[in-house]
Design a protein around this motif. Structure first.
Motif: not given
Length: 555
Positions: A272, A276, A299, A302-304, A306-307
Motif C-alpha cells: 500500500y 505511493d 491520482p 493510485r486509487k485503483t 490501492k484498492a
C-alpha cells in the motif's frame, strides 16, 4: 409448570451422569495406557502417544510404539519426540473427545480406507493407519517426520529445543523456568532487532538518499516503508522463535493465527505504501508531458492500485491468517459480481467511457469543450464522471459514458483562435483614408507577436445603412482563453490609436439631418485633408509604434 421443571431436572441429571461417565471412561483409559500400550482404536493410539510424552509422565519408549517404522530408519524415541514437537510447533490442538473410538473406523473421504487424519490442512502427511488389529502412525507419516520437523523449526532453531531446557524445569506461573527465560530473551531480541533496523534506516538509508539528492523521497516515501518492513521482520523472528518455547498448545493455538494474520497484513501495508512511491514516479513523468490529462490520471491510478492491494491483501489474510477457504468466497463473488454488473450497467458504461477518454484523449484538463448542453472548461476527469466549469461559473458533472458517445468540439486543441469583427466607419470617410486605415490595420497584425502572419482578412467589405464596414478577421496563436483576451485587448487598443492618428471616426446607428449650407456659414460635415496627408500620418503612426516595440524588446 411443575411438569416442565421435572423434565428440565431430568435432562440436567442425565447430562451430568453422561459427562461423569465419559470422565470415568477417560480416566480408565489413561490408567490402561499407563500400565501398557493400547493401540486398538484411533482414540487409544492418540491417548497413548500424548499421555506418555507429558512432562510429568514422560515415557518416549512407550510412545514410540505408536509409530509404524517399517522401512524407516532412525531412533524411534527421537522420532516420536520430534512428532510431538511438530504438533506443538504447528499449533494443532488435539481434542481426544473428537477422535473416533471405533476400532473399525473408516475415512469416508479417502476411498473408505482405515485412516484417521488429525489436520488435513496443516499436517496432510500425518495420519493413523490400521495394520492388523492396531492403529499406528503410518510408515509414510513416520518417513515425513524429519522433513516436517525442519520445516517447523527452520534455520537451526531446532537446536534450541535441546539447549534451552537445560536452564531449568522449575515451574512458575504454569510455565517452566527455561520457557520464562526464553520469553525474556525473545522480548529482548525483538526490541534489539527493531532498534537496530530503525537505526540503520534512519542513519544509513536516509543519509545515503540525501547524498544522492533524493532526501525528500527517502524521508516521505522510503522511510515509512522501511519501518513497516522492520515490523514484518520482527513478526518473522517471532514466528521462528516462539515455536521453540514449546508453550502449551492451548496458548500457542491462539498465537499462531495472530502471527499468521500479521504477516499478510503487514505485507499489504508495505505494498500500500509502495503504491505511493509508484504514483510519485508517474506524477514526475506526467509533469514532463504537455498533456494535463496525464496529471489527472495519476491520482486515479493510485486509487485503483490501492484498492487492488487491499482486496488481494484481504484475501490472503482470510486464507493464511484466519484459515478460511476463499474458493467458495471467490465463487460467490463471481456470481454476485455478475448480478451487480447487470444491475449497474450505467456505472460500468461510465467506467469504460472514462477508459476510452484516457486512451483516446479527446480533451485534457483545462480545455474548453462544447457538446450539446455541455459547454465549459474541463476541471477533472474521474472514473465515473467529468467535472466541467461553465461560463456561468457553475459546475456540470457529466457521465463519461455520455461524453464517450457524444461529438465533442474541443476548442482547447485549436492551433489558432479566430477573432472577427466589423469596423464601422462613417459615410463621410474618404476612400483614400479608408485605404490608409486598412493598410495600418494590416501592419498592426503583422507587428503583433501573437497573431498569425500568413492568413488574415482585412478588407473594406460592406456598405451598411449607417456605415462603411471594414471586415477585420485575424487569428491568435495562444493556448488559453485568457491569453486570447489579452491579445485582443492589445490589438483593439492599437486599432483605436490608429483611428485617432488618422482621424477616422467610427459610426454607430444614427439618423443625420443634412441642411443646406450658406456661404457665410460652415456646414456640419467633417472636412479631411488631401490623401498625401493620410499617408504621412500613417507612416508617422507606424514609426512611433515600431519604435515602442523595439524599446520593449530591448528592456
Amino acid at each position: 409448570m411443575i411438569h416442565k421443571l421435572f423434565l428440565l431436572s431430568f435432562f440436567l441429571l442425565a447430562f451430568i451422569t453422561i459427562s461423569n461417565a465419559q470422565l470415568i471412561t477417560e480416566e480408565e483409559d489413561l490408567e490402561q495406557v499407563g500400565e501398557g500400550v493400547n493401540l486398538s482404536s484411533p482414540y487409544h493410539t492418540t491417548l497413548t502417544f500424548f499421555y506418555n510424552l507429558e512432562r510429568d509422565h514422560f515415557f518416549p519408549k512407550r510412545a514410540s510404539r505408536t509409530l509404524d517404522k517399517r522401512g524407516v530408519e532412525g531412533n524411534a524415541e527421537e522420532l516420536v519426540i520430534k512428532l510431538q514437537q511438530i504438533f506443538e510447533g504447528k499449533g494443532i490442538v488435539v481434542r481426544t473427545s473428537e477422535i473416533p473410538n471405533d476400532p473399525n473406523y473408516v475415512d469416508s473421504t479417502d476411498n473408505a480406507e482405515k485412516k484417521f487424519y488429525f489436520d488435513r490442512d496443516k499436517l496432510p502427511g500425518i495420519y493413523l493407519e490400521k495394520r492388523g488389529s492396531q492403529w499406528r502412525f503410518s510408515s509414510f507419516s513416520v518417513g515425513q517426520i524429519d522433513a516436517l520437523h525442519k520445516e517447523t523449526y527452520p534455520f537451526g532453531t531446532d537446536r534450541l529445543l535441546n539447549i534451552l531446557p537445560k536452564i531449568g524445569n522449575q515451574e512458575y506461573l504454569g510455565l517452566q523456568l527455561w520457557q520464562l527465560v526464553g520469553i525474556g530473551i525473545l522480548v529482548l531480541l525483538t526490541f534489539l532487532a527493531h532498534f537496530l533496523f530503525t537505526f540503520l534506516v534512519d542513519k544509513g538509508l536516509i543519509y545515503l538518499m540525501r547524498r544522492l539528492g533524493y532526501g525528500y523521497i527517502g524521508e516521505n516515501y522510503l522511510l515509512p516503508i522501511a519501518k513497516i518492513c522492520s515490523f514484518y521482520l520482527i513478526v518473522i523472528l517471532l514466528s521462528l522463535l516462539i515455536r521453540v518455547l514449546q508453550l502449551p498448545v492451548e496458548i500457542y493455538a491462539w498465537i499462531v493465527p495472530i502471527i499468521e494474520t500479521l504477516k499478510p497484513f503487514l505485507i499489504t501495508v508495505i505494498f500500500y505504501k509502495i503504491v505511493d512511491v509508484v504514483a510519485a514516479y508517474f506524477a514526475k513523468l506526467a509533469s514532463k508531458t504537455e498533456s494535463t490529462l496525464d496529471d489527472q490520471l495519476v491520482p486515479l491510478i493510485r486509487k485503483t492500485l490501492k484498492a487492488f492491494v487491499i482486496i488481494v491483501g484481504t484475501l490472503f489474510i482470510l486464507r493464511d491468517g484466519l484459515d478460511l477457504d476463499i474458493i467458495p468466497f471467490l465463487t460467490g463473488l463471481s456470481i454476485g459480481g455478475l448480478a451487480i454488473a447487470l444491475a449497474a450497467q450505467d456505472t460500468i458504461k461510465n467506467f469504460f467511457g472514462s477508459v476510452m477518454i484516457f486512451i483516446d484523449k479527446p480533451f485534457q484538463v483545462g480545455d474548453w469543450i462544447t457538446s450539446g448542453e455541455i459547454d465549459g472548461t474541463v476541471e477533472e476527469v474521474g472514473f465515473r464522471s467529468s467535472r466541467v466549469r461553465t461560463p456561468r461559473n457553475s459546475v456540470m458533472y457529466v457521465p463519461n459514458g455520455k461524453i464517450a458517445d457524444a461529438v465533442i468540439d474541443n476548442h482547447g486543441l485549436r492551433q489558432y483562435r479566430r477573432y472577427t469583427t466589423n469596423l464601422t466607419l462613417t459615410y463621410d470617410t474618404p476612400p483614400a483614408l479608408i485605404e490608409e486605415f486598412v493598410k495600418g490595420l494590416r501592419e498592426i497584425v503583422l507587428v503583433h507577436p501573437k497573431t498569425r502572419k500568413d492568413f488574415f482578412t482585412i478588407y473594406f467589405n460592406n456598405l451598411s445603412s449607417y456605415s462603411q464596414d471594414v471586415l477585420f478577421t485575424i487569428f491568435f496563436e495562444v493556448p488559453t482563453l485568457p491569453d486570447e483576451l489579452q491579445a485582443r485587448h492589445e490589438i483593439l487598443v492599437q486599432v483605436v490609436k490608429l483611428a485617432r492618428a488618422l482621424g477616422v471616426r467610427f459610426a454607430f446607428p444614427t439618423q443625420t439631418l443634412h441642411m443646406e449650407s450658406f456661404p457665410e456659414k460652415k456646414g456640419l460635415e467633417q472636412t479631411y485633408p488631401e490623401s498625401q496627408e493620410f499617408q504621412a500620418r500613417l507612416n508617422q503612426f507606424l514609426a512611433q509604434e515600431l519604435t515602442k516595440k523595439e524599446d520593449n524588446k530591448e528592456d
